[in-house]
Write an enzyme that holds these catalytic residues in place. Structure first.
Site, PDB file in Angstrom:
ATOM      1  N   GLY A 159      39.197 -17.477  33.461  1.00  0.00           N
ATOM      2  CA  GLY A 159      38.916 -16.999  34.810  1.00  0.00           C
ATOM      3  C   GLY A 159      38.278 -18.042  35.704  1.00  0.00           C
TER       4      GLY A 159
ATOM      5  CB  THR B 270      45.899 -12.974  31.488  1.00  0.00           C
ATOM      6  OG1 THR B 270      47.022 -13.686  30.938  1.00  0.00           O
ATOM      7  CG2 THR B 270      46.398 -11.638  32.005  1.00  0.00           C
TER       8      THR B 270
ATOM      9  N   GLY C  79      34.802 -12.793  36.642  1.00  0.00           N
ATOM     10  CA  GLY C  79      35.841 -13.799  36.458  1.00  0.00           C
ATOM     11  C   GLY C  79      36.800 -13.782  37.626  1.00  0.00           C
ATOM     12  CG  ASP C  80      40.823 -14.797  36.682  1.00  0.00           C
ATOM     13  OD1 ASP C  80      40.146 -14.205  35.814  1.00  0.00           O
ATOM     14  OD2 ASP C  80      42.021 -15.105  36.500  1.00  0.00           O
TER      15      ASP C  80
ATOM     16  CB  THR D  79      43.009 -10.179  31.871  1.00  0.00           C
ATOM     17  OG1 THR D  79      41.730 -10.780  31.715  1.00  0.00           O
ATOM     18  CG2 THR D  79      43.149  -9.633  33.263  1.00  0.00           C
TER      19      THR D  79
ATOM     20  NE  ARG E   3      33.260 -14.818  33.550  1.00  0.00           N
ATOM     21  CZ  ARG E   3      34.540 -14.539  33.283  1.00  0.00           C
ATOM     22  NH1 ARG E   3      34.949 -13.289  33.191  1.00  0.00           N
ATOM     23  NH2 ARG E   3      35.406 -15.508  33.121  1.00  0.00           N
TER      24      ARG E   3
HETATM   25  N1  GLY Z   1      40.796 -13.764  33.218  1.00  0.00           N
HETATM   26  C1  GLY Z   1      39.774 -12.873  32.882  1.00  0.00           C
HETATM   27  C2  GLY Z   1      38.432 -13.418  32.996  1.00  0.00           C
HETATM   28  O1  GLY Z   1      38.213 -14.604  32.869  1.00  0.00           O
HETATM   29  O2  GLY Z   1      37.523 -12.640  33.220  1.00  0.00           O
END
Ligand code: GLY
Length: 426
Positions: free
Chosen positions: A308, A305, A284-285, A254, A282
């Site tokens: 997530g 990064t 993520g964060d 990321t 999905r």
């Molecule tokens: N940190 C990126 C994700 O898990 O999508």
């Protein structure tokens, strides 16, 4: 390619040591769960820093390093802080060779690239976010468009894509040949359980490795088999092992960037293709305001990064900014968020070793920190934060634990000659 049994055992044996947050695990050579002693020294050093820190300044994940020069010049000449941060992250989004962001991102389990991004503009205290967007490369800019041109904060999926097109973003195929082949290799990896990959009639077909064999042999066989398949898919020899690694240990790469100008205005953004081979839909964060990115004009900015799912559960970026609001240094604030992740697993190092997280923290006065759960994903490849405050550089993040996060399941060491010959392994 050969892997010694010793290499395998070295990477798969567990260890036990008090973690400093209350846990006990078993002893191990380089993933022992010991709190990193350098960390305390760094806390002291960071906390002793007083007086004005440098402004303007931009901090980002190290895959933004090449784009810092242009963004810093823009910021220094009066450019907006969010636009400066977006200039940095647009670089990897446009780069087909960065397979963790934008164009060329590794796709979901159905072979479709889905992107997430968010941004926060400190001076106007606004935010925008998009999740699960297909066919649009620069989702960081789309998140800014959501912020500027809608009364919403977050758009997802098809609605986000249609909004982007309405705003003038071109639809394009984000799946490069490189990423498509890695995805195909991933599909074929499961081919003893499904209908992908060479079938029984293939002259090279082999029965699945016997469960009675030692695990190390099963893995060695599996890896060699995957590498042969990578060759069969036309993946160049120098990229085969990296492709195998991505199939076995789906990456979450990321980019986050925060920018602060000389007036003290601050903004941040984060963008990603998310976890490789994820379930469609999905998120993520990265698109979650408060997890992948959080900026408060009164305090500072932080982004993440790494794993997530773990970061969402501790609202990492928001936690860090709140910690700084209550007086912690950027370094302490980031370390506290990392410890919350560890606590979510009751400090069980048998689980924590499979997680990694990197936080990039920038306080309003220009103090910054890069902190990570582990030193890096593998020896010789430490996690880094890239900085430009007039002097562009990359610094090694301070890690909570000594050692390296472990890919799941364990992966043998990569031979040095392959590492040296492959840009994807550097
Ligand atoms: N940190 C990126 C994700 O898990 O999508």
């Amino acid at each position: 390619m050969t892997f010694s049994r010793r290499d395998f055992v070295k990477t798969s044996v567990l260890g036990a040591v008090a973690t400093g947050v209350g846990a006990h695990a078993q002893n191990q050579d380089d993933r022992d769960g010991k709190e990193n002693p350098k960390q305390n020294a760094a806390t002291q050093k960071h906390d002793e820093q007083s007086g004005p820190h440098k402004r303007p300044i931009i901090v980002c994940a190290n895959n933004g390093f090449n784009y810092l020069e242009d963004a810093f010049a823009f910021l220094k000449n009066g450019g907006d802080t969010l636009d400066a941060a977006l200039r940095v992250v647009k670089g990897p989004e446009d780069d087909p060779n960065d397979d963790t962001v934008g164009l060329g991102g590794i796709p979901n389990e159905e072979g479709v690239v889905e992107l997430d991004a968010c941004c926060m503009h400190g001076p106007t205290r606004r935010a925008g976010s998009v999740g699960g967007v297909r066919n649009i490369k620069n989702v960081s800019l789309v998140s800014k468009a959501v912020m500027q041109h809608t009364g919403h904060v977050m758009l997802v999926g098809e609605g986000a894509e249609r909004f982007a097109v309405a705003m003038g973003f071109p639809r394009e195929n984000l799946l490069t040949e490189h990423s498509r082949k890695i995805w195909l290799l991933w599909k074929e990896f499961h081919s003893t359980d499904d209908w992908w990959g060479p079938g029984l009639a293939d002259p090279h077909w082999q029965p699945p490795a016997s469960d009675e064999k030692p695990q190390s042999e099963v893995w060695q066989h599996r890896i060699q088999n995957l590498q042969a398949r990578a060759a069969g898919l036309g993946i160049a020899p120098e990229h085969q092992l990296a492709a195998v690694r991505k199939v076995l240990f789906p990456p979450t790469g990321t980019i986050h960037c925060s920018a602060l100008n000389d007036k003290g205005e601050i903004s941040g953004c984060t963008t990603t293709s998310g976890l490789a081979f994820k379930l469609p839909g999905r998120c993520g964060d990265s698109p979650i305001i408060g997890a992948g990115c959080y900026t408060d004009q009164d305090v500072g900015s932080a982004g993440a990064t790494g794993s997530g799912e773990e970061n969402i559960k501790v609202a990492g970026a928001h936690t860090i900014v709140e910690n700084m609001r209550h007086g912690m240094s950027p370094h302490e604030a980031g370390m506290d968020a990392l410890k919350r992740i560890v606590r979510n697993y009751n400090s069980d190092m048998n689980k924590v070793r499979f997680i990694d997280m990197i936080y990039y923290v920038l306080r309003k006065d220009g103090a910054y920190a890069g902190v990570s759960l582990w030193e890096g994903y593998s020896k010789g490849h430490p996690h880094k934060i890239a900085i430009h405050d007039g002097n562009r550089r990359a610094e090694i993040c301070m890690s909570l634990f000594k050692g390296y996060s472990q890919a799941f399941p364990p992966f043998p060491d990569i031979p040095e000659d392959l590492k040296n010959n492959s840009e994807y392994l550097k």
